[in-house]
Write an enzyme that holds these catalytic residues in place. Structure first.
Site, mmCIF file in Angstrom:
data_model
loop_
_atom_site.group_PDB
_atom_site.id
_atom_site.type_symbol
_atom_site.label_atom_id
_atom_site.label_comp_id
_atom_site.label_asym_id
_atom_site.label_seq_id
_atom_site.Cartn_x
_atom_site.Cartn_y
_atom_site.Cartn_z
ATOM 1 N N HIS A 151 43.396 36.475 39.409
ATOM 2 C CA HIS A 151 42.898 35.690 38.478
ATOM 3 C C HIS A 151 42.211 36.681 37.723
ATOM 4 C CE1 HIS A 151 39.813 32.120 38.332
ATOM 5 N NE2 HIS A 151 39.117 33.066 37.564
ATOM 6 N N GLU A 152 41.752 37.514 37.601
ATOM 7 C CA GLU A 152 40.969 37.674 36.854
ATOM 8 C C GLU A 152 41.966 39.108 35.974
ATOM 9 O OE1 GLU A 152 38.280 37.676 36.651
ATOM 10 O OE2 GLU A 152 37.616 37.423 38.161
#
Lengths: 178, 167
Positions: A151-152
């Site tokens: 996600h990051e």
């Protein structure tokens, strides 16, 4: 036991989190010099901002308005976590291996009103450098920490979970606020 | 055997699905495909059912107060197979007039058939997710055309293959 990649940098400042449709969230982040004092300060600020944000298990530089490849993660104590490396910050991270794909529900501080079903690898190998020392590290992890890393890393590439949701009925109005 | 298409729209309240389903069951309607959701506080339901006549179904639903109801007879589905390759289009950005029109027109021009679509407006953020069946080999050119349309609209767009596992 302290993780070999655990963050032990300076105290940071809490920064405001930007929300979509801010342009910075859709911009591919620049690579950073991990030895740059400004990068170390931003790393500290990401950790500080993540720690004061309820339920936040990861925060990337674009989310505080800086379009670079830097993010903090900490999934310690999360119910879905298996392997955990504590609080850590990575520069210029790349996924080099991904397997065990699985769908899961994701939210994002930069998309506060929606959640979505996103398929992510349940096991990843990520290469990156550590802010400050510039040491190259290989992070192998699974389950929720693997999801958080992906996600990051997406944030650093200008992608939101909205770019990966499974289908037309895979986004939901967020109901639970921590 | 009649096949009916029914839509019900009204203010959301507890029990509205049960009321609709019960009224239709009372006249022998067998619900086949149905979908319901809540859009900005409005309850909406679309369904296909078999069994009763239009008149009977309409009368059964007329007892529901405060909702708009449409009942019409439809032809049974002629071809069940979905043609083409399944893709998902995601669009997000600042809300502005014409996003859905522009994006879906580009998809249609590429021969893409939209099989499912939802939009959400939350604060300043507008999100459109569409499932699309594309002709073989059309994806790359469509992705380029979507990128052009998105740039003109000032929104972000991604086109990717819908994945399915056969277990």
């Amino acid at each position: 036991m302290t993780s070999p990649i655990a963050w032990d940098g300076p105290e940071g400042n809490v920064l405001p989190v930007v929300t979509a449709p801010a342009t910075v969230l859709s911009t591919v982040g620049d690579e950073v010099d991990p030895a740059d004092p400004a990068v170390v300060q931003l790393a500290a600020d990401l950790v500080a901002t993540m720690r004061v944000s309820p339920g936040c298990v990861g925060l990337a530089a674009p989310q505080v308005g800086v379009g670079v490849q830097l993010f903090a993660v900490d999934v310690t104590g999360h119910a879905k976590a298996a392997t955990t490396h504590g609080t850590f910050v990575l520069c210029n991270a790349k996924v080099i291996e991904a397997s065990r794909w699985k769908a899961g529900r994701e939210g994002c501080m930069s998309v506060p009103d929606l959640t979505g079903d996103v398929k992510r690898a349940g096991r990843v190998v990520v290469v990156a450098t550590l802010p400050g020392t510039g040491e190259e590290v290989t992070v192998t992890t699974d389950a929720f920490e693997a999801r958080a890393l992906q996600h990051e890393i997406d944030h650093c590439a200008g992608k939101l979970f909205l770019d990966r949701v499974a289908g037309a009925h895979a986004i939901y109005q967020r109901k639970v606020y921590l | 055997m009649h096949e009916l298409a029914i839509t019900v729209i009204g203010p959301d309240r507890t029990g509205i699905v049960a009321d609709v389903a019960e009224a239709l069951a009372g006249v022998g309607a067998n619900l086949t495909d149905s979908t319901m959701t809540r859009l900005r506080g409005h309850f909406t339901m679309t369904l296909i059912c078999t069994g009763p006549s239009v008149v009977d179904a309409r009368q059964a639903l007329s007892a529901l107060s405060g909702v708009v109801i449409e009942v019409r007879e439809v032809s049974p589905e002629s071809d069940k197979s979905d043609k083409g390759e399944p893709y998902v289009v995601s669009v997000h950005g600042a809300d502005r007039l014409g996003i859905v029109a522009a994006v879906t027109r580009v998809v249609a021009a590429a021969g893409g058939n939209i099989t499912d679509l939802s939009t959400r407006l939350t604060g300043a953020l507008y999100v459109l997710i569409a499932e699309v069946d594309l002709p073989a080999g059309a994806a790359d050119e469509l992705a380029e055309r979507l990128a052009v349309a998105a740039a003109e609209l000032g929104v972000e767009v991604t086109l990717r293959r819908a994945e399915s596992e056969i277990l």
